[in-house]
Design a protein around this motif. Structure first.
Motif, PDB file in Angstrom:
ATOM      1  N   UNK A 187      56.532  48.256 -18.632  1.00 54.51           N
ATOM      2  CA  UNK A 187      56.663  49.717 -18.257  1.00 54.51           C
ATOM      3  C   UNK A 187      55.283  50.475 -18.362  1.00 54.51           C
ATOM      4  N   UNK A 188      55.467  51.410 -17.190  1.00 56.29           N
ATOM      5  CA  UNK A 188      54.358  52.272 -17.179  1.00 56.29           C
ATOM      6  C   UNK A 188      55.065  53.844 -17.237  1.00 56.29           C
ATOM      7  N   UNK A 189      54.430  54.731 -17.763  1.00 57.73           N
ATOM      8  CA  UNK A 189      54.924  56.242 -17.768  1.00 57.73           C
ATOM      9  C   UNK A 189      55.264  56.852 -16.245  1.00 57.73           C
ATOM     10  N   UNK A 190      54.668  56.084 -15.205  1.00 54.08           N
ATOM     11  CA  UNK A 190      54.934  56.577 -13.811  1.00 54.08           C
ATOM     12  C   UNK A 190      56.016  55.796 -13.133  1.00 54.08           C
ATOM     13  N   UNK A 191      56.674  54.836 -13.838  1.00 56.89           N
ATOM     14  CA  UNK A 191      57.547  53.811 -13.209  1.00 56.89           C
ATOM     15  C   UNK A 191      58.864  54.754 -12.858  1.00 56.89           C
ATOM     16  N   UNK A 192      59.578  54.297 -11.819  1.00 59.31           N
ATOM     17  CA  UNK A 192      60.794  54.864 -11.673  1.00 59.31           C
ATOM     18  C   UNK A 192      62.087  53.988 -12.169  1.00 59.31           C
ATOM     19  N   UNK A 193      63.033  54.509 -12.600  1.00 58.65           N
ATOM     20  CA  UNK A 193      64.248  53.620 -12.901  1.00 58.65           C
ATOM     21  C   UNK A 193      65.393  54.335 -12.456  1.00 58.65           C
ATOM     22  N   UNK A 194      66.450  53.326 -12.397  1.00 65.78           N
ATOM     23  CA  UNK A 194      67.678  53.746 -11.882  1.00 65.78           C
ATOM     24  C   UNK A 194      68.818  53.573 -12.714  1.00 65.78           C
ATOM     25  N   UNK A 195      69.482  54.550 -13.157  1.00 66.80           N
ATOM     26  CA  UNK A 195      70.725  54.205 -13.695  1.00 66.80           C
ATOM     27  C   UNK A 195      71.971  54.800 -13.085  1.00 66.80           C
ATOM     28  N   UNK A 196      72.811  53.963 -12.636  1.00 61.41           N
ATOM     29  CA  UNK A 196      73.962  54.330 -11.734  1.00 61.41           C
ATOM     30  C   UNK A 196      73.145  54.399 -10.336  1.00 61.41           C
ATOM     31  N   UNK A 197      73.508  55.505  -9.754  1.00 68.27           N
ATOM     32  CA  UNK A 197      73.030  55.911  -8.464  1.00 68.27           C
ATOM     33  C   UNK A 197      71.893  56.962  -8.486  1.00 68.27           C
ATOM     34  N   UNK A 198      71.585  57.472  -9.892  1.00 71.56           N
ATOM     35  CA  UNK A 198      70.492  58.499 -10.120  1.00 71.56           C
ATOM     36  C   UNK A 198      69.302  57.787 -10.242  1.00 71.56           C
ATOM     37  N   UNK A 199      68.192  58.289 -10.030  1.00 74.69           N
ATOM     38  CA  UNK A 199      66.603  57.695  -9.991  1.00 74.69           C
ATOM     39  C   UNK A 199      65.892  58.745 -11.121  1.00 74.69           C
ATOM     40  N   UNK A 200      65.205  58.153 -11.881  1.00 73.68           N
ATOM     41  CA  UNK A 200      64.321  58.765 -12.731  1.00 73.68           C
ATOM     42  C   UNK A 200      63.097  58.415 -12.981  1.00 73.68           C
TER      43      UNK A 200
END
Length: 86
Positions: free
Chosen positions: A50-63
């Motif tokens: 993991x990097x601090x600028x990575x994007x992760x998805x939880x359900x349909x929301x992206x973070x």
């Protein structure tokens, strides 16, 4: 670059703030921006990649990952996420 607006006023249109920081500052203070805090048990294989600028998805929301604190003895991670604002 300096552009003259009138005889008495001068306006800068290309400065360091506009070139490098304005997008970041506007994004940080966007009214739609929200912080979500979650706890997860992540395998070391995922934590190491993991990097601090990575994007992760939880359900349909992206973070975007804002911070990640991991207890390596039990694998528990406290993750602070920022919602993606378009």
């Amino acid at each position: 670059i300096l552009v003259k607006a009138s005889e008495t006023q001068e306006v800068f249109i290309k400065n360091l703030f506009d070139q490098f920081y304005s997008t970041y500052i506007n994004d940080v203070f966007a009214e739609q921006r929200r912080i979500t805090k979650i706890t997860a048990y992540l395998p070391l294989k995922i934590i190491y990649n993991l990097k601090m600028n990575d994007r992760v998805s939880i359900g349909s929301q992206e973070y975007i990952i804002n911070s990640l604190k991991t207890n390596l003895t039990n694998g528990k991670s406290d993750i602070e996420l920022l919602n993606v604002v378009s």
